[in-house]
Design a protein around this motif. Structure first.
Motif, PDB file in Angstrom:
ATOM      1  N   GLY A 118      36.746  59.881  20.778  1.00 41.27           N
ATOM      2  CA  GLY A 118      36.033  60.127  19.884  1.00 41.27           C
ATOM      3  C   GLY A 118      34.568  60.148  20.976  1.00 41.27           C
ATOM      4  O   GLY A 118      34.492  60.798  21.766  1.00 41.27           O
ATOM      5  N   ALA A 119      33.567  59.380  20.456  1.00 41.85           N
ATOM      6  CA  ALA A 119      32.290  59.257  21.186  1.00 41.85           C
ATOM      7  C   ALA A 119      32.141  57.921  21.748  1.00 41.85           C
ATOM      8  O   ALA A 119      31.290  57.695  22.290  1.00 41.85           O
ATOM      9  N   SER A 120      33.069  57.109  21.566  1.00 41.36           N
ATOM     10  CA  SER A 120      33.246  55.613  22.104  1.00 41.36           C
ATOM     11  C   SER A 120      34.214  55.771  23.387  1.00 41.36           C
ATOM     12  O   SER A 120      35.070  56.621  23.620  1.00 41.36           O
ATOM     13  N   ILE A 121      33.917  54.814  24.292  1.00 41.46           N
ATOM     14  CA  ILE A 121      34.886  54.732  25.542  1.00 41.46           C
ATOM     15  C   ILE A 121      35.949  53.588  25.162  1.00 41.46           C
ATOM     16  O   ILE A 121      35.504  52.598  24.743  1.00 41.46           O
ATOM     17  N   TYR A 122      37.277  54.143  25.664  1.00 46.59           N
ATOM     18  CA  TYR A 122      38.295  52.942  25.278  1.00 46.59           C
ATOM     19  C   TYR A 122      38.638  52.446  26.639  1.00 46.59           C
ATOM     20  O   TYR A 122      38.612  53.146  27.853  1.00 46.59           O
ATOM     21  N   PHE A 123      38.666  51.228  26.717  1.00 45.22           N
ATOM     22  CA  PHE A 123      38.781  50.429  28.075  1.00 45.22           C
ATOM     23  C   PHE A 123      40.467  49.865  28.241  1.00 45.22           C
ATOM     24  O   PHE A 123      41.142  49.559  27.328  1.00 45.22           O
ATOM     25  N   PRO A 124      40.993  50.676  28.928  1.00 43.22           N
ATOM     26  CA  PRO A 124      42.508  50.525  29.317  1.00 43.22           C
ATOM     27  C   PRO A 124      42.947  49.050  29.647  1.00 43.22           C
ATOM     28  O   PRO A 124      41.959  48.383  30.069  1.00 43.22           O
ATOM     29  N   PRO A 125      44.161  48.408  29.441  1.00 39.00           N
ATOM     30  CA  PRO A 125      44.476  47.193  29.648  1.00 39.00           C
ATOM     31  C   PRO A 125      44.392  46.481  31.198  1.00 39.00           C
ATOM     32  O   PRO A 125      44.025  45.530  31.302  1.00 39.00           O
ATOM     33  N   LEU A 126      44.440  47.770  32.097  1.00 43.11           N
ATOM     34  CA  LEU A 126      43.884  47.118  33.286  1.00 43.11           C
ATOM     35  C   LEU A 126      42.727  46.708  33.434  1.00 43.11           C
ATOM     36  O   LEU A 126      42.483  45.719  34.174  1.00 43.11           O
ATOM     37  N   LYS A 129      40.815  45.365  31.287  1.00 42.21           N
ATOM     38  CA  LYS A 129      40.783  43.952  30.622  1.00 42.21           C
ATOM     39  C   LYS A 129      41.276  42.945  31.266  1.00 42.21           C
ATOM     40  O   LYS A 129      40.678  41.654  31.505  1.00 42.21           O
ATOM     41  N   ALA A 130      42.277  43.281  32.023  1.00 41.32           N
ATOM     42  CA  ALA A 130      43.082  42.434  32.770  1.00 41.32           C
ATOM     43  C   ALA A 130      42.325  41.798  33.983  1.00 41.32           C
ATOM     44  O   ALA A 130      42.220  40.709  34.400  1.00 41.32           O
ATOM     45  N   VAL A 131      41.717  42.920  34.513  1.00 44.24           N
ATOM     46  CA  VAL A 131      40.995  42.608  35.747  1.00 44.24           C
ATOM     47  C   VAL A 131      39.724  41.713  35.408  1.00 44.24           C
ATOM     48  O   VAL A 131      39.098  40.882  36.086  1.00 44.24           O
ATOM     49  N   MET A 132      39.255  42.164  34.383  1.00 41.63           N
ATOM     50  CA  MET A 132      37.763  41.372  33.851  1.00 41.63           C
ATOM     51  C   MET A 132      38.374  39.843  33.534  1.00 41.63           C
ATOM     52  O   MET A 132      37.578  38.952  33.937  1.00 41.63           O
ATOM     53  N   LEU A 133      39.445  39.739  32.579  1.00 42.60           N
ATOM     54  CA  LEU A 133      39.632  38.344  32.575  1.00 42.60           C
ATOM     55  C   LEU A 133      40.160  37.754  33.651  1.00 42.60           C
ATOM     56  O   LEU A 133      40.048  36.220  33.674  1.00 42.60           O
ATOM     57  N   SER A 161      44.464  36.238  47.570  1.00 44.93           N
ATOM     58  CA  SER A 161      45.808  36.026  46.809  1.00 44.93           C
ATOM     59  C   SER A 161      45.427  35.385  45.293  1.00 44.93           C
ATOM     60  O   SER A 161      46.125  35.775  44.399  1.00 44.93           O
ATOM     61  N   LEU A 162      44.637  34.672  45.362  1.00 45.11           N
ATOM     62  CA  LEU A 162      44.275  33.769  44.040  1.00 45.11           C
ATOM     63  C   LEU A 162      43.818  34.888  43.160  1.00 45.11           C
ATOM     64  O   LEU A 162      44.318  34.641  41.934  1.00 45.11           O
ATOM     65  N   PHE A 163      42.871  35.652  43.423  1.00 45.93           N
ATOM     66  CA  PHE A 163      42.575  36.681  42.397  1.00 45.93           C
ATOM     67  C   PHE A 163      43.651  37.773  42.059  1.00 45.93           C
ATOM     68  O   PHE A 163      43.550  37.934  40.945  1.00 45.93           O
ATOM     69  N   ALA A 164      44.727  38.030  43.080  1.00 47.07           N
ATOM     70  CA  ALA A 164      45.634  38.968  42.731  1.00 47.07           C
ATOM     71  C   ALA A 164      46.347  38.224  41.634  1.00 47.07           C
ATOM     72  O   ALA A 164      46.917  38.757  40.339  1.00 47.07           O
ATOM     73  N   LEU A 165      46.896  36.810  41.970  1.00 53.68           N
ATOM     74  CA  LEU A 165      47.592  36.168  40.726  1.00 53.68           C
ATOM     75  C   LEU A 165      46.899  36.063  39.503  1.00 53.68           C
ATOM     76  O   LEU A 165      47.637  36.081  38.468  1.00 53.68           O
ATOM     77  N   SER A 166      45.689  35.660  39.604  1.00 50.47           N
ATOM     78  CA  SER A 166      44.752  35.600  38.158  1.00 50.47           C
ATOM     79  C   SER A 166      44.876  36.997  37.645  1.00 50.47           C
ATOM     80  O   SER A 166      45.087  36.760  36.306  1.00 50.47           O
ATOM     81  N   CYS A 214      47.432  39.106  37.684  1.00 49.25           N
ATOM     82  CA  CYS A 214      48.601  39.422  37.256  1.00 49.25           C
ATOM     83  C   CYS A 214      48.655  38.471  35.999  1.00 49.25           C
ATOM     84  O   CYS A 214      49.398  38.697  34.858  1.00 49.25           O
ATOM     85  N   LEU A 215      48.355  37.185  35.924  1.00 52.09           N
ATOM     86  CA  LEU A 215      48.490  36.229  34.987  1.00 52.09           C
ATOM     87  C   LEU A 215      47.646  36.841  33.347  1.00 52.09           C
ATOM     88  O   LEU A 215      48.086  36.715  32.509  1.00 52.09           O
ATOM     89  N   SER A 216      46.563  37.179  33.764  1.00 51.46           N
ATOM     90  CA  SER A 216      45.785  37.605  32.797  1.00 51.46           C
ATOM     91  C   SER A 216      46.433  38.962  32.007  1.00 51.46           C
ATOM     92  O   SER A 216      46.516  39.267  30.744  1.00 51.46           O
ATOM     93  N   LEU A 217      47.009  39.799  33.007  1.00 56.26           N
ATOM     94  CA  LEU A 217      47.958  41.016  32.447  1.00 56.26           C
ATOM     95  C   LEU A 217      48.834  40.492  31.510  1.00 56.26           C
ATOM     96  O   LEU A 217      49.289  41.050  30.618  1.00 56.26           O
ATOM     97  N   VAL A 218      49.700  39.551  31.938  1.00 57.91           N
ATOM     98  CA  VAL A 218      50.813  39.018  31.237  1.00 57.91           C
ATOM     99  C   VAL A 218      50.385  38.202  29.922  1.00 57.91           C
ATOM    100  O   VAL A 218      51.077  38.555  28.784  1.00 57.91           O
TER     101      VAL A 218
END
Length: 78
Positions: A18-26, A28-32, A62-67, A69-73
């Motif tokens: 519509g007129a809003s933007i949808y943020f994909p789960p990836l 959200k996982a990067v921000m979390l 590596s800590l960022f990549a693990l975090s 992955c953990l937030s996506l889980v």
């Protein structure tokens, strides 16, 4: 040459709803994951930069990549 105006084949068609933007789960996982990484980095910063780790920047990465992955889980399980 035919011009098709349908958006069924576009790779980013699910981003706009519509007129809003949808943020994909990836996204959200990067921000979390970034918030989680900030907490972990703050607690381990003195140990990493004291000289015990061969390359602290690789440890940070590596800590960022693990975090992320953990937030996506966490997002998938929630």
């Amino acid at each position: 040459m035919k011009l098709m105006l349908t958006t069924s084949g576009l790779p980013l068609q699910d981003l706009i709803v519509g007129a809003s933007i949808y943020f994909p789960p990836l996204f959200k996982a990067v921000m979390l994951g970034f918030l989680l990484w900030l907490i972990v980095h703050r607690t381990l910063r003195d140990w990493m930069y004291a000289g015990d780790i061969w390359h602290p920047m690789l440890m940070d990465l590596s800590l960022f990549a693990l975090s992320v992955c953990l937030s996506l889980v966490l997002i998938v399980e929630w």
